[in-house]
Scaffold this motif. Sequence first.
Motif, mmCIF file in Angstrom:
data_model
loop_
_atom_site.group_PDB
_atom_site.id
_atom_site.type_symbol
_atom_site.label_atom_id
_atom_site.label_comp_id
_atom_site.label_asym_id
_atom_site.label_seq_id
_atom_site.Cartn_x
_atom_site.Cartn_y
_atom_site.Cartn_z
ATOM 1 N N UNK A 14 0.751 -1.153 -0.112
ATOM 2 C CA UNK A 14 0.029 0.005 -0.123
ATOM 3 C C UNK A 14 0.843 1.171 0.069
ATOM 4 N N UNK A 15 1.796 1.338 0.759
ATOM 5 C CA UNK A 15 2.897 2.323 0.931
ATOM 6 C C UNK A 15 3.570 2.687 -0.422
ATOM 7 N N UNK A 16 3.947 1.387 -1.169
ATOM 8 C CA UNK A 16 4.639 1.729 -2.305
ATOM 9 C C UNK A 16 3.773 2.195 -3.657
ATOM 10 N N UNK A 17 2.657 1.690 -3.277
ATOM 11 C CA UNK A 17 1.471 2.340 -4.467
ATOM 12 C C UNK A 17 1.080 3.648 -4.306
ATOM 13 N N UNK A 18 0.879 4.115 -3.022
ATOM 14 C CA UNK A 18 0.884 5.538 -2.793
ATOM 15 C C UNK A 18 1.963 6.181 -3.213
ATOM 16 N N UNK A 19 3.048 5.909 -3.038
ATOM 17 C CA UNK A 19 4.185 6.733 -3.540
ATOM 18 C C UNK A 19 4.397 6.586 -5.255
ATOM 19 N N UNK A 20 4.045 5.601 -5.601
ATOM 20 C CA UNK A 20 3.973 5.266 -7.362
ATOM 21 C C UNK A 20 2.735 6.313 -7.733
ATOM 22 N N UNK A 21 1.804 6.392 -7.324
ATOM 23 C CA UNK A 21 0.770 7.281 -7.604
ATOM 24 C C UNK A 21 0.970 8.930 -7.484
ATOM 25 N N UNK A 22 1.665 9.163 -6.623
ATOM 26 C CA UNK A 22 1.820 10.499 -6.221
ATOM 27 C C UNK A 22 3.360 11.091 -6.915
ATOM 28 N N UNK A 23 4.250 10.197 -6.782
ATOM 29 C CA UNK A 23 5.550 10.600 -7.296
ATOM 30 C C UNK A 23 6.144 9.831 -8.339
ATOM 31 N N UNK A 26 9.831 6.374 -10.391
ATOM 32 C CA UNK A 26 11.049 6.756 -9.699
ATOM 33 C C UNK A 26 11.143 6.928 -8.274
ATOM 34 N N UNK A 27 9.789 7.566 -7.640
ATOM 35 C CA UNK A 27 9.458 7.778 -6.176
ATOM 36 C C UNK A 27 9.450 6.383 -5.557
ATOM 37 N N UNK A 28 9.529 5.205 -6.033
ATOM 38 C CA UNK A 28 9.347 4.090 -5.536
ATOM 39 C C UNK A 28 10.777 3.545 -5.037
ATOM 40 N N UNK A 29 10.935 3.853 -4.061
ATOM 41 C CA UNK A 29 12.342 3.243 -3.596
ATOM 42 C C UNK A 29 12.327 2.373 -2.083
ATOM 43 N N UNK A 30 13.316 1.693 -1.897
ATOM 44 C CA UNK A 30 13.171 0.990 -0.468
ATOM 45 C C UNK A 30 13.222 2.025 0.479
ATOM 46 N N UNK A 32 12.136 5.312 0.236
ATOM 47 C CA UNK A 32 10.817 5.910 0.491
ATOM 48 C C UNK A 32 9.931 5.143 1.119
ATOM 49 N N UNK A 33 9.799 3.858 0.489
ATOM 50 C CA UNK A 33 8.617 2.883 1.192
ATOM 51 C C UNK A 33 9.076 2.847 2.815
ATOM 52 N N UNK A 34 10.205 2.581 3.300
ATOM 53 C CA UNK A 34 10.717 2.502 4.335
ATOM 54 C C UNK A 34 10.154 3.758 5.364
ATOM 55 N N UNK A 35 10.371 4.957 5.076
ATOM 56 C CA UNK A 35 10.022 6.161 5.433
ATOM 57 C C UNK A 35 8.646 6.183 5.804
ATOM 58 N N UNK A 36 7.676 5.963 4.587
ATOM 59 C CA UNK A 36 6.544 5.963 4.714
ATOM 60 C C UNK A 36 5.890 5.066 5.782
ATOM 61 N N UNK A 37 6.509 3.857 5.975
ATOM 62 C CA UNK A 37 6.152 3.109 7.146
ATOM 63 C C UNK A 37 6.735 3.410 8.361
ATOM 64 N N UNK A 38 7.727 4.199 8.605
ATOM 65 C CA UNK A 38 8.619 4.461 9.872
ATOM 66 C C UNK A 38 9.115 3.248 10.200
ATOM 67 N N UNK A 39 9.887 2.621 9.350
ATOM 68 C CA UNK A 39 10.666 1.509 9.609
ATOM 69 C C UNK A 39 12.089 1.902 9.023
ATOM 70 N N UNK A 51 14.031 -3.570 -4.907
ATOM 71 C CA UNK A 51 13.087 -2.660 -5.689
ATOM 72 C C UNK A 51 12.375 -3.383 -6.715
ATOM 73 N N UNK A 52 13.001 -4.269 -7.427
ATOM 74 C CA UNK A 52 12.324 -4.830 -8.409
ATOM 75 C C UNK A 52 11.194 -5.717 -8.091
ATOM 76 N N UNK A 53 11.717 -6.503 -7.003
ATOM 77 C CA UNK A 53 10.542 -7.484 -6.313
ATOM 78 C C UNK A 53 9.460 -6.542 -5.628
ATOM 79 N N UNK A 54 9.687 -5.433 -5.468
ATOM 80 C CA UNK A 54 8.796 -4.661 -4.716
ATOM 81 C C UNK A 54 7.774 -3.955 -5.625
ATOM 82 N N UNK A 55 8.229 -3.700 -6.849
ATOM 83 C CA UNK A 55 7.410 -3.232 -8.088
ATOM 84 C C UNK A 55 6.510 -4.277 -8.665
ATOM 85 N N UNK A 56 7.090 -5.593 -8.587
ATOM 86 C CA UNK A 56 6.432 -6.513 -9.200
ATOM 87 C C UNK A 56 5.331 -6.944 -8.101
#
Length: 177
Positions: A14-23, A26-30, A32-39, A51-56
Amino acid sequence: MPAPIRASEAEMIRAARDLLERDGLDGVTMSAVAAALNIRPPSLYKKVRDRTGLVALIGDAVATDVLTALDAIATESLAPRDALAGYARAYRAVAADSPRAISLLFTHPAGTTGPIRELLDRLLAAVARATAGDPLPIARNLTAWLFGFCSLEQAGAFRSGGNVDEAFEWGLANVLP
């Protein structure tokens, strides 16, 4: 003992999709996703290899959304041409909610498995039921028209007036076998 992971796979996607839709992609990085999840970024690697696995995973999630929309209309009980129209409308609905993520359905390499493969197989089977010919060229034509129409719609490119829903239905009627 390893530290517990504080974000589920669903939350990560969900965090990665939100980043993808917003940014954009290129905005979907490990990071950025970690920061969105506070981890911390290394925690993500416990859920996904890179990252490739995350995009998949995002691609699989959007394919699942389309499959869920298809299941809701029970295309198997419809006439073949109506079932294909149902596929197109389901895709359009998901594209409206996830205009950037929907494009990931077309970026996976040959031999893809999982929800994307299931979606492609179901589309080909529906086309095969609707035509006596080779379903692949028809499926490619339908997919290209649908992707183009939805991409233009989401970009706000239809500024000439008229009803976009009517234009969609007219195009669909003319592209279906």
